[in-house]
Write a protein that holds these residues in place. Structure first.
Motif, short mmCIF file in Angstrom:
data_model
loop_
_atom_site.label_atom_id
_atom_site.label_comp_id
_atom_site.label_asym_id
_atom_site.label_seq_id
_atom_site.Cartn_x
_atom_site.Cartn_y
_atom_site.Cartn_z
N SER B 28 -54.97 19.29 3.68
CA SER B 28 -55.29 17.91 3.28
C SER B 28 -56.78 17.86 2.99
CB SER B 28 -54.94 16.93 4.41
OG SER B 28 -55.75 17.16 5.55
N GLN B 29 -57.20 16.83 2.28
CA GLN B 29 -58.63 16.67 2.01
C GLN B 29 -59.36 16.20 3.26
OE1 GLN B 29 -60.06 17.39 -1.04
NE2 GLN B 29 -58.01 18.18 -1.44
N ALA B 30 -58.79 15.16 3.89
CA ALA B 30 -59.45 14.53 5.04
C ALA B 30 -58.66 14.79 6.31
CB ALA B 30 -59.58 13.03 4.79
N LYS B 31 -59.28 14.47 7.45
CA LYS B 31 -58.67 14.76 8.75
C LYS B 31 -57.51 13.82 9.07
CE LYS B 31 -62.91 16.84 10.51
NZ LYS B 31 -63.99 16.78 11.54
N LEU B 32 -56.83 14.11 10.18
CA LEU B 32 -55.61 13.37 10.53
C LEU B 32 -55.87 11.89 10.79
CD1 LEU B 32 -52.57 13.36 11.22
CD2 LEU B 32 -53.13 14.27 13.49
N SER B 34 -59.30 10.48 10.51
CA SER B 34 -60.60 10.00 10.02
C SER B 34 -60.79 10.45 8.58
CB SER B 34 -61.73 10.55 10.88
OG SER B 34 -62.10 11.85 10.45
N GLY B 35 -61.86 9.94 7.95
CA GLY B 35 -62.11 10.23 6.54
C GLY B 35 -63.05 11.40 6.32
N SER B 36 -63.31 12.22 7.34
CA SER B 36 -64.21 13.34 7.08
C SER B 36 -63.46 14.57 6.58
CB SER B 36 -65.07 13.66 8.31
OG SER B 36 -64.30 13.68 9.46
N SER B 37 -64.20 15.45 5.94
CA SER B 37 -63.61 16.56 5.20
C SER B 37 -63.05 17.66 6.12
CB SER B 37 -64.66 17.16 4.27
OG SER B 37 -64.20 18.37 3.73
N GLN B 47 -69.22 17.71 9.02
CA GLN B 47 -67.94 17.12 8.62
C GLN B 47 -67.32 16.37 9.79
OE1 GLN B 47 -67.15 20.56 5.34
NE2 GLN B 47 -65.72 20.34 7.01
N ASN B 63 -53.75 9.51 8.34
CA ASN B 63 -53.80 9.95 6.95
C ASN B 63 -52.37 10.13 6.43
OD1 ASN B 63 -53.94 11.61 4.64
ND2 ASN B 63 -55.73 12.75 5.40
N ARG B 64 -52.02 9.37 5.40
CA ARG B 64 -50.66 9.36 4.86
C ARG B 64 -50.20 10.76 4.42
NH1 ARG B 64 -48.25 5.11 2.17
NH2 ARG B 64 -50.21 3.97 2.21
N GLU B 65 -51.13 11.49 3.79
CA GLU B 65 -50.79 12.81 3.27
C GLU B 65 -50.40 13.78 4.40
OE1 GLU B 65 -50.14 14.05 0.45
OE2 GLU B 65 -50.44 16.22 0.65
#
Lengths: 95, 486
Positions: B28-32, B34-37, B47, B63-65
């Protein structure tokens, strides 16, 4: 449910709270009083009732998968008792 | 693997019972929460959001993804998808766990029971049960070698989504445990939910090991933590099974405990600090409502899944007539399977498979390269197979041409022309060579005609040699018979 001294000592250890031996007896009494108070809820018959997670009817909010945060190393470590080269520094913990 | 795996002890034979817990880092781009990489290898703590660092008052937002990745994986494992699942706090203290708890799933995981098929070396398969799959946060990273008295903590990995995939205790040898990890890795990579990079730690396995006399009830198990290679998994299981057998045979009993595999010494040892750590005091995370999915969304994710390895393998066997063993090799990586299909298109699929598996894989292995860096493309190898097919070159010459192709990246056609390797299929030319060979070996011709049939092979060899391998072997045989016997 009633706690004994050994259980209270073990809970304190798991929570990393230091309880001197001469305080244990009193704490057993305090915790048992709290549990006894909460146990009044057992008088209500809840058989067949689903556990309630929310009274508002909200569902879990979800985020899109996008990087929107981070990138502030100094802010993250600002409150650390010790830091170096952007790392948090703690006493050595090795297996 | 029709022979069951047994260990010979002092008191007789023992069998091992194994279950695996694999931690797979979600792509995934971001964490489970939070919005960090999630990017690997960045500068320490760059990050990390205030959520990941567990600052007071921060709230996790899922994170939906990451949720969808877990569902895809569950579907690929033919597993039950739980439309309602719950996040719990698993409480323990460690320097790289800033919250003092890990957000995980305990009683109600997102994915329930499923199944995974092992591809055994004899071509058969074995079904292994999947117990569950749940989502949880990864911890940060501790560096112990930066300072003599201190440990350095980097939270970049803290909060990255992990899938913990738990098997049933259905595995009964180190080899099967290895094949399980390999197959799981293959499936995760097919569906694109984990990159399976064991060296970077994107996939780590805990192995539960117990031993028993065949037919006895399950023994007490020990859990060996955090292994990141199939080789170490093999070694650790072998060592641990022996250790347990020795204890039991000398009248002792096994303590259920967590152990660590020391890769340097090749042995497992107790992690004493974890003695009371199993008391995790799980409870539902009050910051997170239950995760509810609707069936339509699950169905949509299922519809988008690619063809999975087991289905592809069955198709390769049915449509291309490949052996189960070859088919299993070709489908392990999706890129390999695609490469093969490109090569096999319009050609003999078995010959194509042989050239890919025996020749190209062999050469790549020797050169330490992967198929993606292959100097010979699918089209180029196909060109070589075509030249064999239409009789331009013999199979033996083709191996020479292949070596040259691998070396120089030139096409088969170019090499054949440049080096004049075109197969000689002209009757007159071959007859000319045969006449020379027979004239030079008149004594052997005499012996052959006197009944020494075995000499026929000698004449074939001499003729091929004289033609520098270019004579069409079928024609050489036919013409020699005519000349010698006729």
């Amino acid at each position: 449910m009633s706690l004994d001294k050994a259980t209270v000592a073990s809970i304190a250890n798991l929570a990393r709270i230091k309880v001197p031996d001469d305080r244990l007896e009193a704490m057993v009494g305090d915790l048992n009083a709290i549990l006894g108070f909460v146990e009044q809820l057992d008088e209500v018959d809840t058989s067949g009732v689903e556990p309630l997670a929310s009274v508002t009817g909200h569902t879990l909010p979800q985020r899109e998968d996008a990087v929107t945060d981070g990138g502030y190393q100094a802010r993250v470590t600002a409150n650390a008792p010790e830091s170096a080269h952007g790392f948090f520094v703690v006493p050595k913990v090795v297996e | 693997m029709t022979e069951p795996y047994r260990i010979q002890g002092e008191t007789g034979e023992w069998e091992v019972v194994l279950g695996l817990e694999v931690h797979a880092q979600v792509i995934s781009q971001a964490k489970l929460f939070s919005g960090s990489s999630t990017k690997f290898g960045s500068e320490a703590n760059t990050q990390v959001s205030l959520v990941d660092a567990a600052m007071p008052g921060m709230l996790p937002v899922i994170n939906r993804e990451c949720v969808e990745q877990a569902v895809r994986t569950g579907l690929a494992l033919k597993a039950q998808i739980n439309l309602r699942s719950v996040f719990d706090r698993k409480n323990y203290f460690y320097a790289d766990l800033p919250q003092g708890y890990q957000i995980s799933q305990y009683k109600d995981p997102i994915v329930g029971e499923g199944v995974l098929l092992l591809d055994l070396p004899d071509g058969s398969t074995k079904s292994v049960g999947i117990e569950r799959l749940h989502l949880e946060q990864d911890a940060g990273k501790s560096l112990h070698d930066q300072h003599p008295q201190k440990t350095y903590i980097d939270l970049n990995r803290s909060g990255v989504a992990l899938m913990e995939i738990v098997s049933k205790p259905d595995l009964s040898s180190p080899e099967e445990a290895g094949l399980y990890v390999k197959k799981l890795r293959s499936i995760l990579r097919y569906v694109g939910t984990c990159d399976g990079n064991m060296q970077e730690g994107s996939m780590r396995a805990d192995v539960n090991v117990s031993v028993r006399k065949p037919g006895d009830p399950l023994g007490t198990r020990c859990e060996i933590k955090n292994m990141n290679s199939v080789r170490f998994i093999h070694q650790a299981i072998e060592y641990e099974a022996r250790r347990q057998i020795e204890i039991l045979e000398s009248g002792g009993k096994i303590d259920q405990e967590t152990r660590l595999f020391d890769t340097g010494r090749g042995e497992t040892r107790s992690m004493r600090s974890k003695e009371d750590a199993h008391d995790y005091r799980y409870f539902p995370d009050p910051d997170l409502l239950p995760l509810v999915l609707d069936q339509a969304r699950v169905d949509a994710l299922g519809a988008d899944l690619p063809e999975l390895p087991d289905v592809k393998k069955a198709r390769f066997i049915a449509d291309f007539g490949l052996s189960p063993y070859d088919a299993a090799i070709l489908v392990e990586e999706r890129a390999t399977a695609d490469w093969y299909e490109k090569l096999a298109k319009g050609r003999d699929p078995k010959i194509a498979a042989n050239w890919l598996i025996s020749e190209l894989f062999g050469a790549l292995n020797k050169a330490g390269k992967d198929l993606v860096d292959s100097p010979v493309s699918a089209d180029a190898l196909g060109g070589l197979v075509d030249l064999i097919g239409d009789g331009t070159i013999s199979g033996r010459i083709a191996k020479e041409v292949f070596a040259e192709m691998f070396e120089t990246g030139k096409s088969a056609g170019e090499i054949v022309e440049e080096k004049g390797l075109r197969q000689v299929s002209d009757t007159g030319a071959i007859e000319g060579i045969i006449d020379e060979v027979l004239a030079e070996n008149a004594d052997k011709v005499e012996q052959y005609r006197g009944g020494k049939d075995k000499l026929f092979g000698f004449f074939v060899g001499q003729t091929m040699k004289k033609s520098q391998g270019k004579a069409n072997p079928g024609m050489v045989n036919e013409l020699l018979r005519k000349k010698l016997d006729g």
